[in-house]
Design a protein around this motif. Structure first.
Motif, PDB file in Angstrom:
ATOM      1  N   GLU A  42       0.834  -1.208   0.000  1.00 29.52           N
ATOM      2  CA  GLU A  42       0.000   0.000   0.000  1.00 29.52           C
ATOM      3  C   GLU A  42       0.865   1.253   0.000  1.00 29.52           C
ATOM      4  N   PRO A  43       0.615   2.214  -0.918  1.00 28.37           N
ATOM      5  CA  PRO A  43       1.363   3.480  -0.861  1.00 28.37           C
ATOM      6  C   PRO A  43       0.846   4.373   0.264  1.00 28.37           C
ATOM      7  N   ILE A  44       1.564   5.441   0.521  1.00 22.58           N
ATOM      8  CA  ILE A  44       1.159   6.419   1.541  1.00 22.58           C
ATOM      9  C   ILE A  44       0.230   7.437   0.900  1.00 22.58           C
ATOM     10  N   SER A  45      -0.893   7.716   1.536  1.00 24.41           N
ATOM     11  CA  SER A  45      -1.822   8.741   1.034  1.00 24.41           C
ATOM     12  C   SER A  45      -1.433  10.102   1.610  1.00 24.41           C
ATOM     13  N   SER A  46      -1.520  11.144   0.754  1.00 27.16           N
ATOM     14  CA  SER A  46      -1.231  12.489   1.228  1.00 27.16           C
ATOM     15  C   SER A  46      -2.206  12.885   2.320  1.00 27.16           C
ATOM     16  N   GLN A  47      -1.706  13.564   3.332  1.00 31.22           N
ATOM     17  CA  GLN A  47      -2.542  13.988   4.455  1.00 31.22           C
ATOM     18  C   GLN A  47      -3.387  15.197   4.090  1.00 31.22           C
ATOM     19  N   PHE A  48      -2.966  15.938   3.029  1.00 30.29           N
ATOM     20  CA  PHE A  48      -3.622  17.210   2.732  1.00 30.29           C
ATOM     21  C   PHE A  48      -4.226  17.276   1.330  1.00 30.29           C
ATOM     22  N   VAL A  49      -3.693  16.497   0.374  1.00 31.21           N
ATOM     23  CA  VAL A  49      -4.126  16.598  -1.021  1.00 31.21           C
ATOM     24  C   VAL A  49      -4.817  15.297  -1.431  1.00 31.21           C
ATOM     25  N   PRO A  50      -6.099  15.338  -1.844  1.00 34.86           N
ATOM     26  CA  PRO A  50      -6.810  14.123  -2.250  1.00 34.86           C
ATOM     27  C   PRO A  50      -6.159  13.470  -3.473  1.00 34.86           C
ATOM     28  N   ARG A  51      -6.238  12.129  -3.545  1.00 37.94           N
ATOM     29  CA  ARG A  51      -5.770  11.345  -4.688  1.00 37.94           C
ATOM     30  C   ARG A  51      -4.287  11.531  -4.968  1.00 37.94           C
ATOM     31  N   ARG A  52      -3.510  11.859  -3.951  1.00 38.82           N
ATOM     32  CA  ARG A  52      -2.054  11.942  -4.093  1.00 38.82           C
ATOM     33  C   ARG A  52      -1.432  10.853  -3.221  1.00 38.82           C
ATOM     34  N   HIS A  53      -0.581   9.996  -3.816  1.00 41.86           N
ATOM     35  CA  HIS A  53       0.011   8.873  -3.092  1.00 41.86           C
ATOM     36  C   HIS A  53       1.519   8.855  -3.322  1.00 41.86           C
ATOM     37  N   GLY A  54       2.262   8.322  -2.359  1.00 42.23           N
ATOM     38  CA  GLY A  54       3.712   8.275  -2.472  1.00 42.23           C
ATOM     39  C   GLY A  54       4.286   7.129  -1.666  1.00 42.23           C
ATOM     40  N   VAL A  55       5.623   7.053  -1.666  1.00 38.86           N
ATOM     41  CA  VAL A  55       6.316   6.017  -0.892  1.00 38.86           C
ATOM     42  C   VAL A  55       7.169   6.631   0.219  1.00 38.86           C
ATOM     43  N   ASN A  94     -18.141  14.244   0.296  1.00 32.64           N
ATOM     44  CA  ASN A  94     -18.866  13.095   0.860  1.00 32.64           C
ATOM     45  C   ASN A  94     -18.035  11.822   0.814  1.00 32.64           C
ATOM     46  N   ALA A  95     -17.194  11.716  -0.218  1.00 32.48           N
ATOM     47  CA  ALA A  95     -16.377  10.508  -0.390  1.00 32.48           C
ATOM     48  C   ALA A  95     -15.055  10.567   0.368  1.00 32.48           C
ATOM     49  N   SER A  96     -14.673  11.738   0.871  1.00 28.75           N
ATOM     50  CA  SER A  96     -13.379  11.887   1.548  1.00 28.75           C
ATOM     51  C   SER A  96     -13.446  11.354   2.981  1.00 28.75           C
ATOM     52  N   SER A  97     -12.264  11.044   3.522  1.00 25.86           N
ATOM     53  CA  SER A  97     -12.205  10.544   4.896  1.00 25.86           C
ATOM     54  C   SER A  97     -12.558  11.665   5.869  1.00 25.86           C
ATOM     55  N   ASN A  98     -13.375  11.335   6.854  1.00 27.13           N
ATOM     56  CA  ASN A  98     -13.820  12.296   7.879  1.00 27.13           C
ATOM     57  C   ASN A  98     -14.600  13.473   7.301  1.00 27.13           C
ATOM     58  N   LYS A  99     -15.072  13.331   6.034  1.00 26.34           N
ATOM     59  CA  LYS A  99     -15.847  14.412   5.392  1.00 26.34           C
ATOM     60  C   LYS A  99     -15.087  15.741   5.471  1.00 26.34           C
ATOM     61  N   ARG A 100     -13.795  15.686   5.161  1.00 32.93           N
ATOM     62  CA  ARG A 100     -12.948  16.867   5.356  1.00 32.93           C
ATOM     63  C   ARG A 100     -11.860  16.911   4.292  1.00 32.93           C
ATOM     64  N   LEU A 101     -11.604  18.112   3.742  1.00 36.27           N
ATOM     65  CA  LEU A 101     -10.454  18.360   2.865  1.00 36.27           C
ATOM     66  C   LEU A 101      -9.597  19.400   3.583  1.00 36.27           C
ATOM     67  N   HIS A 102      -8.356  19.034   3.895  1.00 39.39           N
ATOM     68  CA  HIS A 102      -7.548  19.834   4.813  1.00 39.39           C
ATOM     69  C   HIS A 102      -7.144  21.206   4.251  1.00 39.39           C
ATOM     70  N   TYR A 103      -6.887  21.273   2.929  1.00 37.90           N
ATOM     71  CA  TYR A 103      -6.499  22.587   2.382  1.00 37.90           C
ATOM     72  C   TYR A 103      -6.840  22.638   0.899  1.00 37.90           C
ATOM     73  N   VAL A 104      -7.827  23.453   0.562  1.00 42.60           N
ATOM     74  CA  VAL A 104      -8.301  23.571  -0.813  1.00 42.60           C
ATOM     75  C   VAL A 104      -8.592  25.031  -1.132  1.00 42.60           C
ATOM     76  N   ALA A 105      -8.790  25.291  -2.435  1.00 43.93           N
ATOM     77  CA  ALA A 105      -9.262  26.597  -2.890  1.00 43.93           C
ATOM     78  C   ALA A 105     -10.668  26.419  -3.449  1.00 43.93           C
ATOM     79  N   VAL A 106     -11.594  27.229  -3.000  1.00 39.76           N
ATOM     80  CA  VAL A 106     -12.980  27.176  -3.476  1.00 39.76           C
ATOM     81  C   VAL A 106     -13.343  28.538  -4.051  1.00 39.76           C
ATOM     82  N   GLU A 107     -13.830  28.536  -5.281  1.00 39.61           N
ATOM     83  CA  GLU A 107     -14.219  29.804  -5.912  1.00 39.61           C
ATOM     84  C   GLU A 107     -15.722  29.836  -6.137  1.00 39.61           C
ATOM     85  N   GLY A 108     -16.273  31.054  -6.106  1.00 39.12           N
ATOM     86  CA  GLY A 108     -17.699  31.215  -6.335  1.00 39.12           C
ATOM     87  C   GLY A 108     -18.095  32.674  -6.215  1.00 39.12           C
TER      88      GLY A 108
END
Length: 309
Positions: A42-55, A94-108
């Motif tokens: 299993e790779p390591i999942s990024s703590q802050f960026v969704p769908r980012r994995h590493g070793v 809704n699909a993210s862990s803990n229903k939370r995204l740690h750091y994002v940009a939202v425009e509107g």
């Protein structure tokens, strides 16, 4: 130290395996091997960026979070996931862990939750954040310079806010929105000046005499109003959480990163940063060439002077 050109280099393939099998002790003491990184398990999942994995993962906590995080925002803003306040973002949250995204940009677009604030000075102007600043302009006699010196004193500032959210541009019915919490904690130049007036002080004969004797006299009263308009485009950087499976809230990040509000959309923000960076690169190159030319001219002049002597 061994020169780089002398080091054998291989790709991670069958050819390298055959060479290693044929070598003494099944060992090559110093080589270069290139290939693509693949996790064993299993790779390591990024703590802050969704769908980012590493070793390998390295998380750095700043001793001075604000300065560190401001640098992070300015230098790696293109790596921050950006979304519009729409159903797509709701599904991701809704699909993210803990229903939370740690750091994002939202425009509107800015939409008041309830009744917006009306401008105190400009008719039919409404906003969700209002800042009114009043300065007194005074003149003080400087006996050393033998002249009057102007100063701004007695600054008074009033800030009013109402709850607001970001909605998708072009949406006639805002079923999905992102509520912006604690906007006054955010940094960023997101308020627009809608009113500025300088009221000159009325000075009679007695006031003039008193001012000359005391060495101080009022000059003017400056008033300024700034608004975050309803309907204006805004991009917010922060932590996004989901409550009750339908209410999205953007709040100051708990990991110490910067909470920022930027006027305009995300694409415009990136373009402004790139234009600014290119301008500074151009100025740096120009000053470098100019400095080199001046130094070269100085050296050439000095050499000619030595020849004449």
């Amino acid at each position: 130290m061994t020169r780089m050109k002398e080091i054998p280099n291989f790709q991670a393939d069958h050819h390298l395996l055959r060479i290693l099998n044929a070598s003494s002790n099944k060992r090559l003491h110093y080589v270069a091997v290139e290939g693509l990184v693949q996790a064993i398990g299993e790779p390591i999942s990024s703590q802050f960026v969704p769908r980012r994995h590493g070793v390998i993962q390295k998380i750095t906590k700043c001793a001075h979070p604000k300065s560190c995080c401001e640098f992070d925002l300015s230098s790696t803003f293109q790596e921050i996931p950006n979304f519009q306040a729409d159903h797509h973002l709701l599904r991701i949250l809704n699909a993210s862990s803990n229903k939370r995204l740690h750091y994002v940009a939202v425009e509107g677009l800015v939409q008041a939750i309830g009744e917006p604030i009306s401008s105190q000075f400009v008719p039919r102007r409404h906003g969700v954040i209002q800042k009114i600043t009043v300065h007194e302009h005074w003149k003080y006699w400087n006996s050393a310079l033998k002249t009057w010196v102007s100063k701004k004193v007695n600054k008074q500032q009033t800030t009013n806010t109402v709850p607001f959210s970001l909605v998708q541009p072009g949406a006639y019915i805002s079923e999905v929105s992102v509520r912006v919490d604690s906007p006054l904690e955010a940094s960023g130049d997101y308020l627009e000046q809608v009113h500025k007036r300088l009221r000159q002080a009325k000075e009679g004969l007695m006031d003039a005499v008193v001012g000359e004797l005391s060495g101080e006299k009022p000059v003017a009263l400056e008033e300024r109003e700034e608004l975050l308009h309803v309907g204006s485009a805004l991009t917010a950087f922060g932590e996004l959480v989901l409550e009750q499976d339908k209410i999205m809230r953007l709040q100051p990040p708990k990991d110490g990163r910067s909470y920022v509000l930027i006027p305009g959309d995300y694409k415009s923000f990136i373009q402004r940063r790139e234009n600014s960076a290119n301008m500074w690169k151009g100025l740096t190159a120009l000053f470098g060439i100019t400095g080199f030319a001046l130094v070269a001219g100085f050296i050439h002049g000095a050499a000619n002077q030595d020849k004449k002597n």
